[in-house]
Design an enzyme around this catalytic site. Sequence first.
Site, mmCIF file in Angstrom:
data_model
loop_
_atom_site.group_PDB
_atom_site.id
_atom_site.type_symbol
_atom_site.label_atom_id
_atom_site.label_comp_id
_atom_site.label_asym_id
_atom_site.label_seq_id
_atom_site.Cartn_x
_atom_site.Cartn_y
_atom_site.Cartn_z
ATOM 1 N N TYR A 157 0.839 -1.211 0.000
ATOM 2 C CA TYR A 157 0.000 0.000 0.000
ATOM 3 C C TYR A 157 0.874 1.260 0.000
ATOM 4 C CZ TYR A 157 -3.913 2.988 1.623
ATOM 5 O OH TYR A 157 -4.881 3.962 1.755
ATOM 6 N N ALA A 160 2.378 1.768 -3.415
ATOM 7 C CA ALA A 160 1.375 2.279 -4.364
ATOM 8 C C ALA A 160 1.090 3.755 -4.108
ATOM 9 C CB ALA A 160 0.084 1.467 -4.246
HETATM 10 P P1 NDP Z 1 -13.610 2.306 1.028
HETATM 11 O O1 NDP Z 1 -13.084 0.931 1.184
HETATM 12 O O2 NDP Z 1 -14.608 2.819 1.986
HETATM 13 O O3 NDP Z 1 -14.196 2.503 -0.462
HETATM 14 C C1 NDP Z 1 -13.398 2.138 -1.550
HETATM 15 C C2 NDP Z 1 -14.110 2.460 -2.843
HETATM 16 O O4 NDP Z 1 -13.240 2.063 -3.905
HETATM 17 C C3 NDP Z 1 -15.399 1.681 -3.015
HETATM 18 O O5 NDP Z 1 -16.371 2.492 -3.642
HETATM 19 C C4 NDP Z 1 -15.008 0.537 -3.944
HETATM 20 O O6 NDP Z 1 -16.021 0.099 -4.807
HETATM 21 C C5 NDP Z 1 -13.936 1.195 -4.786
HETATM 22 N N1 NDP Z 1 -13.030 0.202 -5.356
HETATM 23 C C6 NDP Z 1 -12.097 -0.542 -4.742
HETATM 24 N N2 NDP Z 1 -11.491 -1.359 -5.616
HETATM 25 C C7 NDP Z 1 -12.082 -1.132 -6.821
HETATM 26 C C8 NDP Z 1 -11.931 -1.671 -8.111
HETATM 27 N N3 NDP Z 1 -11.033 -2.631 -8.371
HETATM 28 N N4 NDP Z 1 -12.708 -1.200 -9.102
HETATM 29 C C9 NDP Z 1 -13.624 -0.247 -8.870
HETATM 30 N N5 NDP Z 1 -13.823 0.313 -7.668
HETATM 31 C C10 NDP Z 1 -13.068 -0.138 -6.655
HETATM 32 O O7 NDP Z 1 -12.303 3.232 1.001
HETATM 33 P P2 NDP Z 1 -12.069 4.733 1.526
HETATM 34 O O8 NDP Z 1 -13.201 5.587 1.143
HETATM 35 O O9 NDP Z 1 -11.634 4.670 2.928
HETATM 36 O O10 NDP Z 1 -10.772 5.123 0.690
HETATM 37 C C11 NDP Z 1 -10.829 5.850 -0.532
HETATM 38 C C12 NDP Z 1 -9.409 6.166 -0.957
HETATM 39 O O11 NDP Z 1 -8.759 6.921 0.066
HETATM 40 C C13 NDP Z 1 -8.546 4.917 -1.169
HETATM 41 O O12 NDP Z 1 -7.674 5.125 -2.263
HETATM 42 C C14 NDP Z 1 -7.754 4.835 0.112
HETATM 43 O O13 NDP Z 1 -6.525 4.151 -0.068
HETATM 44 C C15 NDP Z 1 -7.545 6.302 0.420
HETATM 45 N N6 NDP Z 1 -7.250 6.572 1.808
HETATM 46 C C16 NDP Z 1 -8.153 6.250 2.796
HETATM 47 C C17 NDP Z 1 -7.859 6.518 4.123
HETATM 48 C C18 NDP Z 1 -8.794 6.195 5.235
HETATM 49 O O14 NDP Z 1 -8.388 6.400 6.401
HETATM 50 N N7 NDP Z 1 -10.003 5.740 4.987
HETATM 51 C C19 NDP Z 1 -6.587 7.141 4.492
HETATM 52 C C20 NDP Z 1 -5.719 7.425 3.390
HETATM 53 C C21 NDP Z 1 -6.062 7.160 2.100
HETATM 54 P P3 NDP Z 1 -17.379 -0.643 -4.300
HETATM 55 O O15 NDP Z 1 -18.095 0.339 -3.431
HETATM 56 O O16 NDP Z 1 -18.128 -0.901 -5.539
HETATM 57 O O17 NDP Z 1 -16.918 -1.842 -3.564
#
Ligand code: NDP
Length: 249
Positions: A157, A160
């Site tokens: 992670y 990435a």
């Molecule tokens: P969630 O797990 O709550 O949501 C992730 C979203 O990404 C979902 O809508 C999911 O789709 C979508 N997703 C994941 N993989 C795929 C894929 N292969 N194709 C299409 N859609 C995909 O994550 P967060 O909202 O917490 O995180 C959002 C971003 O912020 C991420 O990049 C995360 O790394 C980053 N981030 C988050 C932090 C945190 O504390 N939460 C901190 C730092 C960074 P579906 O709903 O359809 O499953």
Amino acid sequence: MISSSLELRKALVTGAGRGIGEAIAQALAQQGAYVICVSRTAANCERVAQTICEQGGRAEAIAVDVTDRAAVKATCEDILKRLEGVDILVNNAGILRNALMVQMSYEDWDDVIQANLTSAFLWTKGLLYAMARKRWGRMINISSVVGKIGGIGQANYAAAKAGLMGFTKSVAREVASRGICVNAIAPGFIETDMTRSIQEKWAEEFVKMIPMKRVGSVQDIAALVAFLCSDAAAYITGQVLTVDGGMTM
Ligand code: NDP
């Protein structure tokens, strides 16, 4: 609900089915943008797009796996044909597959690099040229503080998310003269499904490391995205903006 600031803009937000991406989609719609909500699960992105429309905004949903090279290419081509371009691209979709380095499988590595980093390359490749021709654009890549400071069990992670920072700065240099601003946001600990999966005792340890002594909300990130998409942010590019309650200074 609609104000004029992003009324002429079309935005595509990946991972808009839940969490941070849902809040970003909502925030951009509230500024008047037409929002394409992308996520893997149709029910999730459709719910978000429907909610935006019920609130008086404009949105559509596209269920696509952001790691599927052919599907992303076809989706971009279809969008460009139908909507004549996308002005705002938010690469937000991401996953975690935590494991200590010695136990990390090849699949854990590949899946995380694909979902968090390669996906941003695929959407950018599909949409950037059309954006450059219009000489206005905004790209925002959702990285993480883990890309800055690393994380135990998060070599995949962190790689990435650090990769996204270099990607952001390189693309920003390439398209700055075309009126396109490319920035990354590095959130700290934000309350979503992703962090709810972290064991309670670890979550408490994380909060102790945050000077503000609280986790962040999805709105904390969405508000910055909305600002970066506004004309007020037209001179900000190639930056990594950290939103973490002071966790990393
Ligand atoms: P969630 O797990 O709550 O949501 C992730 C979203 O990404 C979902 O809508 C999911 O789709 C979508 N997703 C994941 N993989 C795929 C894929 N292969 N194709 C299409 N859609 C995909 O994550 P967060 O909202 O917490 O995180 C959002 C971003 O912020 C991420 O990049 C995360 O790394 C980053 N981030 C988050 C932090 C945190 O504390 N939460 C901190 C730092 C960074 P579906 O709903 O359809 O499953």
